[in-house]
Design a protein around this motif. Sequence first.
Motif, PDB file in Angstrom:
ATOM      1  N   UNK A 107       0.848  -1.200   0.000  1.00 19.31           N
ATOM      2  CA  UNK A 107       0.000   0.000   0.000  1.00 19.31           C
ATOM      3  C   UNK A 107       0.885   1.251   0.000  1.00 19.31           C
ATOM      4  N   UNK A 108       1.925   1.225   0.818  1.00 18.55           N
ATOM      5  CA  UNK A 108       2.840   2.366   0.895  1.00 18.55           C
ATOM      6  C   UNK A 108       3.502   2.627  -0.449  1.00 18.55           C
ATOM      7  N   UNK A 109       3.890   1.565  -1.140  1.00 19.51           N
ATOM      8  CA  UNK A 109       4.513   1.712  -2.456  1.00 19.51           C
ATOM      9  C   UNK A 109       3.517   2.277  -3.455  1.00 19.51           C
ATOM     10  N   UNK A 110       2.303   1.749  -3.433  1.00 18.46           N
ATOM     11  CA  UNK A 110       1.285   2.195  -4.376  1.00 18.46           C
ATOM     12  C   UNK A 110       0.949   3.665  -4.186  1.00 18.46           C
ATOM     13  N   UNK A 111       0.884   4.104  -2.938  1.00 16.48           N
ATOM     14  CA  UNK A 111       0.519   5.481  -2.630  1.00 16.48           C
ATOM     15  C   UNK A 111       1.735   6.400  -2.532  1.00 16.48           C
ATOM     16  N   UNK A 112       2.908   5.843  -2.834  1.00 15.20           N
ATOM     17  CA  UNK A 112       4.162   6.598  -2.835  1.00 15.20           C
ATOM     18  C   UNK A 112       4.381   7.302  -1.504  1.00 15.20           C
ATOM     19  N   UNK A 113       4.242   6.531  -0.432  1.00 16.86           N
ATOM     20  CA  UNK A 113       4.467   7.059   0.904  1.00 16.86           C
ATOM     21  C   UNK A 113       5.972   7.200   1.119  1.00 16.86           C
ATOM     22  N   UNK A 114       6.415   8.404   1.423  1.00 14.16           N
ATOM     23  CA  UNK A 114       7.848   8.649   1.598  1.00 14.16           C
ATOM     24  C   UNK A 114       8.371   7.966   2.854  1.00 14.16           C
ATOM     25  N   UNK A 115       7.623   8.111   3.944  1.00  7.41           N
ATOM     26  CA  UNK A 115       8.023   7.493   5.201  1.00  7.41           C
ATOM     27  C   UNK A 115       6.872   6.623   5.680  1.00  7.41           C
ATOM     28  N   UNK A 116       7.181   5.410   6.074  1.00  6.86           N
ATOM     29  CA  UNK A 116       6.143   4.447   6.429  1.00  6.86           C
ATOM     30  C   UNK A 116       5.261   4.948   7.566  1.00  6.86           C
ATOM     31  N   UNK A 117       5.811   5.774   8.447  1.00  2.00           N
ATOM     32  CA  UNK A 117       5.010   6.284   9.565  1.00  2.00           C
ATOM     33  C   UNK A 117       3.881   7.197   9.098  1.00  2.00           C
ATOM     34  N   UNK A 118       4.003   7.788   7.899  1.00  2.00           N
ATOM     35  CA  UNK A 118       2.907   8.598   7.367  1.00  2.00           C
ATOM     36  C   UNK A 118       1.656   7.751   7.154  1.00  2.00           C
ATOM     37  N   UNK A 119       1.859   6.470   6.880  1.00  2.00           N
ATOM     38  CA  UNK A 119       0.734   5.565   6.663  1.00  2.00           C
ATOM     39  C   UNK A 119       0.311   4.874   7.945  1.00  2.00           C
ATOM     40  N   UNK A 120       1.277   4.422   8.731  1.00  2.00           N
ATOM     41  CA  UNK A 120       0.944   3.635   9.927  1.00  2.00           C
ATOM     42  C   UNK A 120       0.656   4.503  11.145  1.00  2.00           C
ATOM     43  N   UNK A 121       1.212   5.731  11.158  1.00  2.00           N
ATOM     44  CA  UNK A 121       1.044   6.588  12.326  1.00  2.00           C
ATOM     45  C   UNK A 121       2.030   6.314  13.433  1.00  2.00           C
ATOM     46  N   UNK A 122       2.864   5.295  13.264  1.00  2.00           N
ATOM     47  CA  UNK A 122       3.857   4.936  14.282  1.00  2.00           C
ATOM     48  C   UNK A 122       5.116   5.764  14.062  1.00  2.00           C
ATOM     49  N   UNK A 123       5.323   6.774  14.915  1.00  2.00           N
ATOM     50  CA  UNK A 123       6.486   7.652  14.783  1.00  2.00           C
ATOM     51  C   UNK A 123       7.705   7.126  15.536  1.00  2.00           C
ATOM     52  N   UNK A 124       7.556   6.007  16.239  1.00  2.00           N
ATOM     53  CA  UNK A 124       8.659   5.507  17.063  1.00  2.00           C
ATOM     54  C   UNK A 124       9.776   4.901  16.245  1.00  2.00           C
TER      55      UNK A 124
END
Length: 413
Positions: free
Chosen positions: A64-81
């Motif tokens: 999903x992250x690749x398809x939506x071209x998410x730069x940082x995975x935390x932008x999708x998951x919300x996990x900033x840790x």
Amino acid sequence: MPADATPDLYADPLAFGQRMQILRTRRGMSRPVVAGLLGKSPSWVKQIERGEIGMPKLPTVLRIAELLRVRNLSDLTGDQSAPVDLFIGPGHPRLPEVRDAVNALTLNTVRQAPSAEHIAARLATAWAARHRAARHREVLGELLPGLIRDAQLTVRQADTAAERRAGQAVLSEVYSLAQFFLAYQPDSALLWRVAERGTVAAQESEDPHAIGVAAWLACEAHRDAGHFEAAEAVAQEALGFLADRRAEDPKVLAIAGALEAGAGFTAARRGEAGAAWGWWDRAQVAAQALPVGYYDPITSFSTAIMGAHAVTVAVELRAGGESVRQAAASDATTIPSRPRRARHRIEEARAYQLDGQAETALATLERAYEAAPETIRYNGFARRIVLEETESRIPAHRQRAAVLAEQLGMLAA
């Protein structure tokens, strides 16, 4: 915040599904398109976005992250840790030098500027060096600061309109070269600034090839940012401008073909199979009309590259079987450029993973690393595959992926 406002990914504690919906909407992609490209049903996407289904497992999240071209995975998951950069690679040690050269004004320089012909000769050497080098960003990082400053000075000291146009043409190409160095580095603002300067210089030059190259790179940048409509609009306008000029010069024909191939990639990423293959067909016609053995030093457009382009179209359409068939039909050894050959290997790896051949995908990434380590280190698709396979249930796959992850610098603290 107004009820109809778009939530802020960074300010609000949003659930995974909400983040996915926001990112999908920003990309202008419908649920059926996303579902089709993920191999899921539209109802599954709807349930995820509504929170009726929890966050899927890592392999699906990564796709999903690749398809939506998410730069940082935390932008999708919300996990900033534990932020994980996917489509932004590490900063190259020579990035500050290149940035300083771009930012310099050359207002108080008293030395004599080199001629446009001299800059053009250095550019030809730089492009050739890039194609030969495994560590091509290091090569470009060393050459670019001097090229940028000298090309800027050439334009400033031009005495006639013709000299200024010639200077703007080579300055535009210097900025084009810089974009290959800056792509996927952690300074997106600098990349866009260079792209805009290159476009302005190309337009000032009135040179069709310079204008075409600037447009092609703008399309690449827009597509990578998920601005699909902008990428399509720029490609269409540039192709219209070049329509009556492409028969005059192989360089212009090659850049027109590259624009057509790029339009195919954009259509494929939007899930538009018919349009994607239609653009590929047009690019194939352009490639076949080039002189025998022609290889464009900027875009790599040529007959040798069309097989690689077919793999990319199929992969972007998430057609696993077709992408593997195209990979089998293409011949990477005919691609003379090491970085472009490495990129093709990465596209082949995406094809094999889509088809469920994870071991072959990892082996293909290893071949990409052998061809050009600095290509794969900055490639988000390769990083996604490696990250996914580090979670494989097969120990041999995990071990192989871990070695690659270390080589790519993904295990650094």
